[in-house]
Each structure stands twice: as C-alpha cells, then as structure tokens.
Write a protein that holds these residues in place. Structure first.
Motif, mmCIF file in Angstrom:
data_model
loop_
_atom_site.group_PDB
_atom_site.id
_atom_site.type_symbol
_atom_site.label_atom_id
_atom_site.label_comp_id
_atom_site.label_asym_id
_atom_site.label_seq_id
_atom_site.Cartn_x
_atom_site.Cartn_y
_atom_site.Cartn_z
ATOM 1 N N GLU A 160 0.846 -1.187 0.000
ATOM 2 C CA GLU A 160 0.000 0.000 0.000
ATOM 3 C C GLU A 160 0.884 1.240 0.000
ATOM 4 O OE1 GLU A 160 -2.683 -0.053 3.351
ATOM 5 O OE2 GLU A 160 -1.071 -0.103 4.818
ATOM 6 N N ALA A 161 0.392 2.287 -0.665
ATOM 7 C CA ALA A 161 1.140 3.528 -0.810
ATOM 8 C C ALA A 161 0.479 4.631 0.013
ATOM 9 C CB ALA A 161 1.190 3.939 -2.282
ATOM 10 N N PRO A 162 1.254 5.434 0.746
ATOM 11 C CA PRO A 162 0.685 6.461 1.631
ATOM 12 C C PRO A 162 -0.040 7.546 0.845
ATOM 13 C CG PRO A 162 3.058 6.729 1.441
ATOM 14 C CD PRO A 162 2.731 5.461 0.756
ATOM 15 N N PHE A 163 -1.285 7.832 1.226
ATOM 16 C CA PHE A 163 -2.122 8.791 0.508
ATOM 17 C C PHE A 163 -2.379 10.057 1.324
ATOM 18 C CE2 PHE A 163 -6.637 9.602 -1.235
ATOM 19 C CZ PHE A 163 -6.165 10.438 -2.230
ATOM 20 N N GLY A 164 -2.456 9.920 2.640
ATOM 21 C CA GLY A 164 -2.712 11.078 3.496
ATOM 22 C C GLY A 164 -2.608 10.674 4.943
ATOM 23 N N LYS A 165 -2.714 11.649 5.835
ATOM 24 C CA LYS A 165 -2.635 11.315 7.253
ATOM 25 C C LYS A 165 -3.256 12.404 8.110
ATOM 26 C CE LYS A 165 2.092 13.084 7.891
ATOM 27 N NZ LYS A 165 3.479 12.726 8.273
ATOM 28 N N HIS A 316 -3.336 6.871 6.011
ATOM 29 C CA HIS A 316 -4.192 6.011 5.200
ATOM 30 C C HIS A 316 -3.562 5.830 3.828
ATOM 31 C CE1 HIS A 316 -5.919 9.604 3.213
ATOM 32 N NE2 HIS A 316 -5.975 10.133 4.418
ATOM 33 N N PHE A 317 -3.914 4.763 3.161
ATOM 34 C CA PHE A 317 -3.145 4.278 2.028
ATOM 35 C C PHE A 317 -4.029 3.922 0.832
ATOM 36 C CE2 PHE A 317 -0.894 3.325 5.923
ATOM 37 C CZ PHE A 317 0.456 3.483 5.646
ATOM 38 N N LEU A 318 -3.352 3.683 -0.297
ATOM 39 C CA LEU A 318 -3.992 3.184 -1.510
ATOM 40 C C LEU A 318 -3.400 1.817 -1.834
ATOM 41 C CD1 LEU A 318 -3.881 6.442 -3.668
ATOM 42 C CD2 LEU A 318 -5.861 5.529 -2.418
ATOM 43 N N SER A 319 -4.269 0.846 -2.090
ATOM 44 C CA SER A 319 -3.841 -0.501 -2.445
ATOM 45 C C SER A 319 -4.518 -0.953 -3.732
ATOM 46 C CB SER A 319 -4.167 -1.491 -1.313
ATOM 47 O OG SER A 319 -3.335 -1.279 -0.197
ATOM 48 N N ILE A 320 -3.980 -2.015 -4.318
ATOM 49 C CA ILE A 320 -4.513 -2.592 -5.555
ATOM 50 C C ILE A 320 -4.907 -4.039 -5.280
ATOM 51 C CG2 ILE A 320 -4.028 -3.139 -7.968
ATOM 52 C CD1 ILE A 320 -1.842 -0.965 -7.877
ATOM 53 N N PRO A 321 -6.139 -4.448 -5.564
ATOM 54 C CA PRO A 321 -6.551 -5.833 -5.321
ATOM 55 C C PRO A 321 -5.801 -6.830 -6.200
ATOM 56 C CG PRO A 321 -8.467 -4.414 -5.574
ATOM 57 C CD PRO A 321 -7.270 -3.618 -5.989
ATOM 58 N N MET A 337 -1.967 10.641 -7.788
ATOM 59 C CA MET A 337 -2.501 11.080 -6.499
ATOM 60 C C MET A 337 -1.419 11.291 -5.448
ATOM 61 S SD MET A 337 -6.200 9.165 -6.119
ATOM 62 C CE MET A 337 -5.768 7.540 -6.758
ATOM 63 N N LEU A 338 -0.227 10.723 -5.678
ATOM 64 C CA LEU A 338 0.887 10.921 -4.756
ATOM 65 C C LEU A 338 1.825 12.035 -5.210
ATOM 66 C CD1 LEU A 338 -0.256 8.365 -3.505
ATOM 67 C CD2 LEU A 338 2.063 7.469 -3.331
ATOM 68 N N LYS A 348 -5.256 21.953 0.610
ATOM 69 C CA LYS A 348 -6.018 23.201 0.665
ATOM 70 C C LYS A 348 -7.416 22.956 1.218
ATOM 71 C CE LYS A 348 -3.643 25.375 -3.251
ATOM 72 N NZ LYS A 348 -3.785 25.940 -4.610
ATOM 73 N N PRO A 349 -7.933 23.868 2.017
ATOM 74 C CA PRO A 349 -9.270 23.685 2.596
ATOM 75 C C PRO A 349 -10.396 23.749 1.557
ATOM 76 C CG PRO A 349 -8.377 25.845 3.158
ATOM 77 C CD PRO A 349 -7.273 25.082 2.512
ATOM 78 N N THR A 350 -10.067 24.096 0.307
ATOM 79 C CA THR A 350 -11.076 24.161 -0.750
ATOM 80 C C THR A 350 -11.839 22.849 -0.880
ATOM 81 O OG1 THR A 350 -9.529 25.587 -1.940
ATOM 82 C CG2 THR A 350 -11.440 24.761 -3.167
ATOM 83 N N TYR A 351 -11.094 21.736 -0.834
ATOM 84 C CA TYR A 351 -11.717 20.422 -0.958
ATOM 85 C C TYR A 351 -11.657 19.654 0.366
ATOM 86 C CZ TYR A 351 -11.671 20.882 -6.082
ATOM 87 O OH TYR A 351 -11.877 21.284 -7.367
ATOM 88 N N TRP A 352 -10.470 19.219 0.712
ATOM 89 C CA TRP A 352 -10.286 18.233 1.764
ATOM 90 C C TRP A 352 -9.636 18.847 2.992
ATOM 91 C CZ3 TRP A 352 -8.683 12.690 -0.041
ATOM 92 C CH2 TRP A 352 -8.773 11.788 1.021
ATOM 93 N N GLY A 353 -8.536 19.576 2.795
ATOM 94 C CA GLY A 353 -7.837 20.196 3.915
ATOM 95 C C GLY A 353 -7.011 19.226 4.726
ATOM 96 N N GLU A 354 -6.758 18.038 4.166
ATOM 97 C CA GLU A 354 -6.059 16.991 4.919
ATOM 98 C C GLU A 354 -4.547 17.119 4.787
ATOM 99 O OE1 GLU A 354 -6.156 12.159 4.965
ATOM 100 O OE2 GLU A 354 -5.642 13.222 3.151
ATOM 101 N N ASN A 355 -3.838 16.701 5.820
ATOM 102 C CA ASN A 355 -2.389 16.764 5.825
ATOM 103 C C ASN A 355 -1.795 15.817 4.783
ATOM 104 O OD1 ASN A 355 0.147 17.588 6.529
ATOM 105 N ND2 ASN A 355 0.039 16.904 8.638
ATOM 106 N N THR A 356 -0.564 16.095 4.395
ATOM 107 C CA THR A 356 0.104 15.311 3.368
ATOM 108 C C THR A 356 1.194 14.430 3.971
ATOM 109 O OG1 THR A 356 1.432 15.409 1.343
ATOM 110 C CG2 THR A 356 1.700 17.214 2.911
ATOM 111 N N PRO A 357 1.378 13.214 3.454
ATOM 112 C CA PRO A 357 2.493 12.381 3.908
ATOM 113 C C PRO A 357 3.800 12.671 3.178
ATOM 114 C CG PRO A 357 1.070 11.118 2.446
ATOM 115 C CD PRO A 357 0.445 12.483 2.577
ATOM 116 N N ILE A 358 3.797 13.635 2.255
ATOM 117 C CA ILE A 358 5.020 13.983 1.526
ATOM 118 C C ILE A 358 6.088 14.479 2.491
ATOM 119 C CG2 ILE A 358 5.900 15.941 0.159
ATOM 120 C CD1 ILE A 358 3.955 15.337 -1.977
#
Length: 414
Positions: A160-165, A316-321, A337-338, A348-358
């Motif tokens: 799984e690849a890190p998407f946000g946190k 939280h992460f992104l995985s492929i079945p 997306m990464l 940006k608070p425009t959409y999500w406002g969530e922190n980045t794992p970058i």
C-alpha cells in the motif's frame, strides 16, 4: 454452398485471431512488476480505473471527481470511476471473489488502512509489492519512515502507498491557559493545580483509547519494542504497568473527580465549549478550525502536542486488489494522487484540507514554498512540527486490550 463455407471459415479465422490477440495482450502480475513506469503508463492509455472508497465526505468526493478525475484523463488518458462503498464491504467483496476463484474482478484501487489492510494482506487479497514502481514515492516520500512501513502495527511491505494522514492533538483555551504542558508529567502537574478542568473520553470511545495509547508511548520502556514486536499479553502487561499508575494518580483531580468520563469525544467537546474543562483532544490536527469557525469552540482555541509522547498519526493508504483487471491504470492513478501537485490541492481547505504524507524536505524550493504558503488556520500546528512529532499507530490488537484493562485497572478503582 462454397460461399457459405468460405464465410464460415473467415468468421472462425477472425474469432481465433481475436482469441490469440487477447491472450497476447494479457499480462501476468510478474510481468507488470518487471515493467518500467513508462511502459506501464503506455499500457494504461485508454483504460478505466475503478476506485472503491468510503464516500461519506462531500469535500473528499469533490476532490476525486473534480480534480483527480480530469487530471488523470489529461495526463495519462485514463478514465477514473469513483465507487462509494464502506471499506469493510469492499474487503468482504474481495474475500468472496477469492473464495470463488474469481481472477478478473471489478475493483482497481482501494482507499484503506488499519484492520482492513491487515485483513486484506493476511487474506492475500492484494497485488504487490508495487510501491517501488511508483516514481513519486521514491522522489517525494520518506520510505524509511515507520509510519509508512507499518499500518497499525502491520508491516506494509510495499502493498500500500501512503495517501494522506491525520494526527492527534490537544486543544486548549489560550484565554485560560497561558502555556500548555509539554510532557505527561507536566500535564499531571497541571491537572493537580487545576482540579476538574481536564478529562478524557472513556476508552471505549476511539479518541479516549488514543489518549491511552499516547500515555503508553510516554510511559513504556521502549516504543520500538511495542512497534516491532507482535502483540502479546505478556508484552502488553509489562509495557503498560506505568500507564495505570499514571491514570490512577490523575483520576482524583479530573472532571467529576474521575467518577465519570465523557462517553464520546462529542461530549468532551461540549464540556470544553461550555468552559467546564479547559482542554479537549482529537485525532485530526485541523478539526478545531471548523469548530471555531462554526462557533462551537472559543476563538481563543489553540493546539499542542506532548513532547515525550509525540503525536500518533493515522496514515491512510492506496492498495490494488489481487484481481484488479486494470493494474497498469491503477499504478498511474496512484502515481498521480501521490504527486506534489495532487497533495498540494488536497491540503487546501477548498476540498479536503487533509495533511500530506510527503516529505517536505524532498521538495525543491518552489514546491516547498507552495506547501508552506497554505494557511490551514490559526488552530492548526505548523507542518514541520507535525512531521517532527509524528509517531505511527501500534498493533490494532492493543485497542480492545487497553479498553478492557482500563475498566479493570482504572474505572473499577474509582
């Protein structure tokens, strides 16, 4: 008759050629894993990728539909379909397909973490490892970070690849508290000097349980030992001995003298908004901003993190079945997306406002300035401080164990 025969033969040739062509186009997981990203991107052109994810937040949905979807089409000629479904149901669907031997599924990307990842990985429901094939991971993420190597104590191992946190923070009223405590011991001293002005939710509530996990981090003999060794009753009992001592020591000076605890975070927030307690807490470093804006929290609300515990983060992460029919399209979608651009928009608070794992340190000066220039609000701590204090979750088994032990060791003692 000859004409009919000729037509039948021609049709058979076309059918056989078509079948042969399908077989030649089919590609094994091993072949995909041996391709360069450029080859993967070329193969993905014209494909459709289906992303199954929780759909309960309109801002998140708009981010995927209004920014990711058109950008993916423009950049890679890949069409994205967002399928809203509870993550537990997604895993159940994959388990059913696995039992039925269904090798050609309908899910290409899953947004998940925690117990769902553990279930999927142990059930061999995932394709991978694939993270090494995503150039943006190598370029912009700290691959050695514990919060990427473990997901609630389960080793990710490239599945799984890190998407946000999000991260756990304390909120306090700066009109009543000039300087918040910096350590667990200072918090205890503050509680004793200000009886009745602090409490935490019952650990049957997730936030209350997370507070206990912070105390565990601060009082355990070795954080690495808790993270790296599998859960066992013996290890948990050994490392948590000081937790119960600490919680029982502060109990008499808590709200209602520790005889009762808020049953939910919402109840603790209500006590804080009414001034009965002067602190609250939560598993989202930006949540206070909305509550201040809505007039629920006082506008003098600020945030802090305890230095000796750090701030537990939920990546939280992104995985492929395993049976994704469009794995190449899934890989290029995850690459997009990464990317710093996608993560900047998500921050940006425009959409999500969530922190980045970058890893901000891996960005060039221009990109770093772009991230630094975003105003997340007065109640949100600086990104650099959040990253410096970030600590990963421990094995998910600790959550129910701490809840039950708290009842025995603390609640029953009051």
């Amino acid at each position: 008759m000859k004409i009919r025969f000729f037509i039948m033969i021609s049709v058979l040739v076309v059918i056989i050629a078509g079948c042969s062509n399908d077989e030649s186009l089919s590609i094994s997981d091993e072949e995909i894993q041996n391709q360069s990203f450029e080859e993967i991107a070329e193969s993905a052109q014209g494909e459709t990728v289906r992303m199954y994810m929780w759909g309960g937040d309109e801002g998140i949905n708009q981010y995927i539909d209004e920014w990711v979807k058109p950008k993916l089409q423009e950049t890679y000629d890949v069409t994205l379909e967002r399928i809203p479904l509870d993550t537990n149901e997604i895993i159940q669907k994959l388990e059913t397909e696995k039992r039925a031997g269904q090798e050609d599924g309908t899910i290409d990307i899953i947004w998940m973490n925690g117990e769902n990842f553990k279930r999927a990985k142990e059930g061999e429901l995932l394709f991978g490892p694939f993270v090494d094939q995503i150039p943006n991971v190598e370029d912009y993420y700290d691959t050695e970070s514990l919060d990427f190597q473990y997901d609630f104590g389960k080793a990710t191992e490239g599945f799984e690849a890190p998407f946000g946190k999000v991260q756990f923070v304390f909120h306090y009223d700066s009109s009543k508290i000039e300087e918040p405590p910096a350590t667990l011991d200072e918090l205890m001293e503050w509680i004793k000097q200000n009886p009745g002005k602090f409490t935490y939710p019952d650990p049957r509530d997730f936030t209350g349980n997370t507070f206990l996990r912070h105390v565990l981090y601060g009082k355990a003999s070795s954080v690495e030992k808790i993270l790296e060794e599998p859960f066992s009753e013996e290890l948990a009992a050994e490392e948590s001995a000081n937790v119960w001592t600490y919680l029982n020591d502060i109990a008499p000076d808590l709200w209602r003298e520790g005889q009762a605890y808020p049953s939910t975070l919402s109840e603790l927030d209500r006590l804080y908004s009414q001034g009965e307690v002067w602190m609250t807490m939560g598993y989202n470093e930006a949540r206070g901003e909305v509550l201040v804006e809505d007039g629920i929290f006082p506008d003098t609300t600020e945030s802090f993190i305890l230095e000796d515990t750090g701030s537990i983060g939920n990546t939280h992460f992104l995985s492929i079945p395993y049976n994704s029919p469009n794995k190449e399209a899934a890989l290029v979608a995850i690459q997009l997306m990464l990317s710093p651009e996608a993560q900047l928009i998500k921050l940006k608070p425009t959409y999500w406002g969530e922190n980045t794992p970058i890893d901000i340190d891996k960005l060039d000066q221009t990109k770093r300035q772009d991230f630094d220039s975003i105003d997340r609000g007065d109640t949100v701590l600086e990104q650099e401080h959040l990253m410096e204090t970030f600590i990963p979750e421990i094995d998910a088994t600790y959550v129910p164990w701490l809840k039950e032990k708290w009842i025995d060791e603390v609640a029953s003692e009051q």
